[in-house]
Design an enzyme around this catalytic site. Structure first.
Site, PDB file in Angstrom:
ATOM      1  CG  ASN A 134      -3.984  -0.536 -12.451  1.00 18.38           C
ATOM      2  OD1 ASN A 134      -3.773  -0.735 -11.244  1.00 18.38           O
ATOM      3  ND2 ASN A 134      -3.370  -1.237 -13.385  1.00 18.38           N
TER       4      ASN A 134
ATOM      5  CG  MET B 182      -1.318  -7.911  -6.715  1.00 13.61           C
ATOM      6  SD  MET B 182      -0.561  -6.998  -8.093  1.00 13.61           S
ATOM      7  CE  MET B 182       0.834  -6.239  -7.263  1.00 13.61           C
TER       8      MET B 182
ATOM      9  CB  ILE C  96      -8.149  -9.388 -13.997  1.00 12.18           C
ATOM     10  CG1 ILE C  96      -6.618  -9.489 -14.191  1.00 12.18           C
ATOM     11  CG2 ILE C  96      -8.809  -8.796 -15.233  1.00 12.18           C
ATOM     12  CD1 ILE C  96      -6.172 -10.513 -15.198  1.00 12.18           C
ATOM     13  CG  LEU C  97     -11.176  -4.518 -11.284  1.00 11.91           C
ATOM     14  CD1 LEU C  97     -11.258  -3.003 -11.452  1.00 11.91           C
ATOM     15  CD2 LEU C  97     -11.759  -4.919  -9.933  1.00 11.91           C
TER      16      LEU C  97
ATOM     17  N   GLY D 196       0.775  -1.245   0.000  1.00  9.10           N
ATOM     18  CA  GLY D 196       0.000   0.000   0.000  1.00  9.10           C
ATOM     19  C   GLY D 196       0.801   1.286   0.000  1.00  9.10           C
TER      20      GLY D 196
ATOM     21  CG  HIS E 153       1.372  -2.049 -15.208  1.00 10.39           C
ATOM     22  ND1 HIS E 153       1.000  -3.257 -14.670  1.00 10.39           N
ATOM     23  CD2 HIS E 153       2.404  -2.306 -16.043  1.00 10.39           C
ATOM     24  CE1 HIS E 153       1.764  -4.219 -15.178  1.00 10.39           C
ATOM     25  NE2 HIS E 153       2.623  -3.662 -16.013  1.00 10.39           N
TER      26      HIS E 153
ATOM     27  CG  ASN F 131       1.644   3.304  -5.804  1.00 13.78           C
ATOM     28  OD1 ASN F 131       2.034   4.346  -6.330  1.00 13.78           O
ATOM     29  ND2 ASN F 131       2.202   2.128  -6.049  1.00 13.78           N
TER      30      ASN F 131
END
Ligand code: GAR
Length: 203
Positions: free
Chosen positions: A108, A91, A93-94, A13, A110, A15
């Protein structure tokens, strides 16, 4: 109108912490109203609690289907009236249903220069290991909108970092992470401005 933000994370966490710090410093308007982790052990949840930000783990195995899981996560975010959702080391995928529910409002970060080293299988340290293995001389970070694909949404901001011949993947990871902590906030500011939430109306 004050902007409400939701954060989804799975790990450390940092970010999320950087965004919260920028809000506390007055660099970014708005408020983080909810942090959700798919992992109970995520240190990001501890960070949130230390900052008195509501935070909870919502675990996939407690739901009968992917659809039911994301419906529950979406309901929690909607109850808190989130305007934007920030994926900060989330981590998973929605599914399309979740992306459509919050269309254009999910961002997001990356840890690579998309379209390089992204998509399924490229996340976290794997990205940096691949960059070093390929002998790349630069890498970086990308903030993008989330669409129904994996790391395929419209790019909002990107920043490069150098990769030196003697670098380990850990060196690259930490150089990229420092950049991530700055560009996520810059990207959010850009989006909220473009969406018409000027400085005045957003605080
Ligand atoms: C960050 O490097 C982020 O870019 C990456 O995971 C790390 C999370 O760090 N995300 C992905 O790889 C998503 N595909 P943090 O928990 O300290 O913010």
């Amino acid at each position: 109108m004050s902007l409400n933000y939701g954060v989804l994370l799975s790990g450390g966490g940092t970010n999320f912490q950087a965004i919260a710090d920028h809000i506390a410093q007055g660099v970014l308007p708005g408020k983080i109203v909810l942090v959700i982790s798919n992992k109970e052990s995520a240190y990001g949840l501890v960070r949130a609690k230390k900052m008195n930000i509501p935070a909870l783990a919502v675990k996939r195995k407690e739901y009968i289907s992917e659809e039911a899981y994301y419906k529950a996560v979406g309901d929690l975010l909607e109850e808190k009236k989130v305007d934007y959702i920030f994926l900060a080391g989330f981590m998973r995928i929605l599914p399309e249903s979740f992306v459509h529910r919050f269309e254009g409002r999910i961002l997001n970060i990356h840890p690579s220069l998309i379209p390089k080293y992204c998509g399924e299988g490229f996340y976290g340290e794997r990205v940096h290991q691949a960059v070093v293995a390929a002998g790349e001389r630069e890498s970086g970070a990308t903030v993008h909108f989330v669409d129904a694909g994996c790391d395929t949404g419209k790019i909002i901001l990107q920043e490069k970092v150098p990769v030196y011949p003697q670098d380990t993947w850990e060196d690259v990871a930490s150089r990229v992470l420092n950049v991530e902590h700055e560009i996520y906030t810059k990207a959010i500011l850009k989006v909220i401005k473009e969406d018409g939430h000027g400085k005045k109306s957003a605080d």
